[in-house]
Design a protein around this motif. Structure first.
Motif, PDB file in Angstrom:
ATOM      1  N   ILE A  28       0.852  -1.181   0.000  1.00 16.17           N
ATOM      2  CA  ILE A  28       0.000   0.000   0.000  1.00 16.17           C
ATOM      3  C   ILE A  28       0.896   1.241   0.000  1.00 16.17           C
ATOM      4  O   ILE A  28       1.755   1.407   0.869  1.00 16.17           O
ATOM      5  N   CYS A  29       0.673   2.107  -0.945  1.00 21.19           N
ATOM      6  CA  CYS A  29       1.442   3.338  -1.015  1.00 21.19           C
ATOM      7  C   CYS A  29       1.004   4.275   0.107  1.00 21.19           C
ATOM      8  O   CYS A  29      -0.195   4.511   0.284  1.00 21.19           O
ATOM      9  N   PRO A  30       1.947   4.800   0.891  1.00 14.93           N
ATOM     10  CA  PRO A  30       1.559   5.680   1.990  1.00 14.93           C
ATOM     11  C   PRO A  30       1.059   7.034   1.515  1.00 14.93           C
ATOM     12  O   PRO A  30       0.446   7.771   2.286  1.00 14.93           O
ATOM     13  N   ARG A  31       1.292   7.384   0.279  1.00 15.61           N
ATOM     14  CA  ARG A  31       0.841   8.694  -0.208  1.00 15.61           C
ATOM     15  C   ARG A  31      -0.525   8.609  -0.887  1.00 15.61           C
ATOM     16  O   ARG A  31      -1.444   9.316  -0.544  1.00 15.61           O
ATOM     17  N   CYS A  32      -0.644   7.709  -1.891  1.00 18.97           N
ATOM     18  CA  CYS A  32      -1.897   7.672  -2.655  1.00 18.97           C
ATOM     19  C   CYS A  32      -2.762   6.494  -2.240  1.00 18.97           C
ATOM     20  O   CYS A  32      -3.872   6.355  -2.725  1.00 18.97           O
ATOM     21  N   HIS A  33      -2.264   5.618  -1.344  1.00 21.76           N
ATOM     22  CA  HIS A  33      -3.041   4.529  -0.758  1.00 21.76           C
ATOM     23  C   HIS A  33      -3.520   3.536  -1.804  1.00 21.76           C
ATOM     24  O   HIS A  33      -4.516   2.856  -1.610  1.00 21.76           O
ATOM     25  N   MET A  63       8.809   1.731  -4.652  1.00 28.97           N
ATOM     26  CA  MET A  63       8.385   2.586  -5.751  1.00 28.97           C
ATOM     27  C   MET A  63       6.884   2.408  -5.964  1.00 28.97           C
ATOM     28  O   MET A  63       6.390   1.288  -6.048  1.00 28.97           O
ATOM     29  N   CYS A  64       6.174   3.516  -6.035  1.00 28.00           N
ATOM     30  CA  CYS A  64       4.739   3.462  -6.321  1.00 28.00           C
ATOM     31  C   CYS A  64       4.542   3.659  -7.812  1.00 28.00           C
ATOM     32  O   CYS A  64       5.050   4.627  -8.383  1.00 28.00           O
ATOM     33  N   GLY A  65       3.805   2.754  -8.427  1.00 25.81           N
ATOM     34  CA  GLY A  65       3.585   2.829  -9.860  1.00 25.81           C
ATOM     35  C   GLY A  65       2.542   3.852 -10.264  1.00 25.81           C
ATOM     36  O   GLY A  65       2.341   4.089 -11.447  1.00 25.81           O
ATOM     37  N   ILE A  66       1.841   4.422  -9.315  1.00 22.15           N
ATOM     38  CA  ILE A  66       0.775   5.364  -9.650  1.00 22.15           C
ATOM     39  C   ILE A  66       1.220   6.799  -9.413  1.00 22.15           C
ATOM     40  O   ILE A  66       1.164   7.623 -10.309  1.00 22.15           O
ATOM     41  N   CYS A  67       1.681   7.097  -8.203  1.00 24.71           N
ATOM     42  CA  CYS A  67       2.073   8.481  -7.922  1.00 24.71           C
ATOM     43  C   CYS A  67       3.581   8.665  -7.985  1.00 24.71           C
ATOM     44  O   CYS A  67       4.073   9.745  -7.736  1.00 24.71           O
ATOM     45  N   GLN A  68       4.307   7.618  -8.356  1.00 26.78           N
ATOM     46  CA  GLN A  68       5.753   7.687  -8.577  1.00 26.78           C
ATOM     47  C   GLN A  68       6.538   7.994  -7.301  1.00 26.78           C
ATOM     48  O   GLN A  68       7.678   8.449  -7.359  1.00 26.78           O
TER      49      GLN A  68
HETATM   50 ZN   LIG Z   1       1.410   6.172  -4.611  1.00 29.81          ZN
END
Ligand SMILES: [Zn+2]
Length: 113
Positions: A28-33, A63-68
């Motif tokens: 789970i991305c901590p920024r964009c969830h 690395m988050c694939g959505i919000c980079q």
């Molecule tokens: Zn993200």
């Protein structure tokens, strides 16, 4: 004079290339969830005219694939593992209104006679 010959830009850069490890469960991305975080190897190359020549340094990152978003791996912290059946909060409304439109429940309903 062939002045333009000397105007050719020599492209020198130090881009960072991200290579996913590929064997990690989504986190789970901590920024964009979104469950779009994966572990990757980040390597900076010394590059001349877009040709990677010398690997400068490398590090492991999340690395988050959505919000980079990139987070350098550090002991004591890692993104939350996406649970099986995890649904993005924004998608739950769509699933909630899809009853009777092709959604198959996991059990066989006994037929009425
Ligand atoms: Zn993200």
């Amino acid at each position: 004079m062939m002045d333009c010959f000397f105007c050719l830009p020599i492209m020198i850069g130090c881009p960072t290339k991200i290579k996913p490890d590929g064997n990690q469960a989504a986190r789970i991305c901590p920024r964009c969830h979104n469950a779009a975080m994966f572990s990757a190897k980040s390597r900076t190359w010394f590059e001349l005219c877009f040709v990677p020549l010398i690997p400068m340094n490398s590090k492991h990152v999340w690395m988050c694939g959505i919000c980079q978003l990139q987070v350098e791996m550090q002991p004591g912290w890692e993104p939350q593992i996406a649970q099986a059946g995890y649904q993005h909060p924004q998608l739950q409304g769509q699933y909630g209104s899809s009853q009777g439109t092709g959604y198959q429940p996991g059990y066989v309903q006994p037929q009425q006679k």
